[in-house]
Design a protein around this motif. Structure first.
Motif, mmCIF file in Angstrom:
data_model
loop_
_atom_site.group_PDB
_atom_site.id
_atom_site.type_symbol
_atom_site.label_atom_id
_atom_site.label_comp_id
_atom_site.label_asym_id
_atom_site.label_seq_id
_atom_site.Cartn_x
_atom_site.Cartn_y
_atom_site.Cartn_z
ATOM 1 N N ILE A 45 48.793 31.680 34.594
ATOM 2 C CA ILE A 45 49.667 31.606 35.771
ATOM 3 C C ILE A 45 50.070 33.003 36.221
ATOM 4 O O ILE A 45 50.006 33.331 37.415
ATOM 5 C CB ILE A 45 50.912 30.736 35.479
ATOM 6 N N LYS A 46 50.489 33.832 35.284
ATOM 7 C CA LYS A 46 50.909 35.189 35.636
ATOM 8 C C LYS A 46 49.787 35.976 36.290
ATOM 9 O O LYS A 46 49.983 36.607 37.330
ATOM 10 C CB LYS A 46 51.395 35.931 34.386
ATOM 11 N N TRP A 47 48.597 35.958 35.699
ATOM 12 C CA TRP A 47 47.532 36.825 36.183
ATOM 13 C C TRP A 47 46.745 36.245 37.348
ATOM 14 O O TRP A 47 46.101 36.988 38.081
ATOM 15 C CB TRP A 47 46.657 37.279 35.011
ATOM 16 N N GLN A 48 46.829 34.951 37.589
ATOM 17 C CA GLN A 48 46.200 34.386 38.787
ATOM 18 C C GLN A 48 46.943 34.801 40.045
ATOM 19 O O GLN A 48 46.339 34.967 41.091
ATOM 20 C CB GLN A 48 46.153 32.859 38.712
ATOM 21 N N ARG A 49 48.250 34.941 39.949
ATOM 22 C CA ARG A 49 49.036 35.229 41.146
ATOM 23 C C ARG A 49 49.191 36.724 41.444
ATOM 24 O O ARG A 49 49.671 37.093 42.500
ATOM 25 C CB ARG A 49 50.403 34.569 41.056
ATOM 26 N N THR A 50 48.802 37.586 40.515
ATOM 27 C CA THR A 50 48.983 39.015 40.747
ATOM 28 C C THR A 50 47.977 39.558 41.760
ATOM 29 O O THR A 50 46.847 39.084 41.837
ATOM 30 C CB THR A 50 48.905 39.820 39.443
ATOM 31 N N THR A 51 48.432 40.507 42.537
ATOM 32 C CA THR A 51 47.557 41.189 43.501
ATOM 33 C C THR A 51 47.512 42.685 43.211
ATOM 34 O O THR A 51 47.061 43.460 44.050
ATOM 35 C CB THR A 51 48.029 40.944 44.943
ATOM 36 N N LEU A 52 47.976 43.071 42.026
ATOM 37 C CA LEU A 52 47.963 44.482 41.646
ATOM 38 C C LEU A 52 46.528 44.987 41.503
ATOM 39 O O LEU A 52 45.627 44.235 41.122
ATOM 40 C CB LEU A 52 48.682 44.673 40.312
ATOM 41 N N LYS A 53 46.351 46.262 41.775
ATOM 42 C CA LYS A 53 45.055 46.901 41.546
ATOM 43 C C LYS A 53 44.879 47.091 40.044
ATOM 44 O O LYS A 53 45.844 47.127 39.278
ATOM 45 C CB LYS A 53 44.997 48.267 42.241
ATOM 46 N N GLU A 54 43.639 47.252 39.616
ATOM 47 C CA GLU A 54 43.344 47.383 38.188
ATOM 48 C C GLU A 54 44.164 48.490 37.534
ATOM 49 O O GLU A 54 44.762 48.290 36.471
ATOM 50 C CB GLU A 54 41.857 47.658 37.980
ATOM 51 N N ARG A 55 44.214 49.638 38.147
ATOM 52 C CA ARG A 55 44.936 50.769 37.557
ATOM 53 C C ARG A 55 46.428 50.465 37.400
ATOM 54 O O ARG A 55 47.063 50.907 36.442
ATOM 55 C CB ARG A 55 44.726 52.014 38.403
#
Length: 68
Positions: free
Chosen positions: A12-22
């Motif tokens: 759930i946490k990582w599906q919704r993130t839009t952060l860049k890899e770095r």
């Protein structure tokens, strides 16, 4: 150490993130540690001697570099 993260919480946490890899890489790694009930780098190695982010190293091709 906080409670182990469940697979559902991780997804759930990582599906919704839009952060860049770095921007997200270190937190993502720490969350993986939590998911697997493993120590994070700072908890396992507070001095950064053997397990840390951005450890200085020498590249096989020469020159300085960084490794996780």
């Amino acid at each position: 150490m906080t409670h182990p993260m469940t697979p559902d919480e991780f997804i759930i946490k990582w599906q919704r993130t839009t952060l860049k890899e770095r921007s997200a890489a270190q937190e993502h790694f720490c969350d993986l540690c939590q998911l697997l009930n493993e120590l994070t780098p700072a908890a396992a190695d507070p001095t950064g001697a053997f397990y840390c982010f951005e450890h200085g190293t020498i590249k096989t091709t020469g020159g300085q570099g960084w490794a996780d």
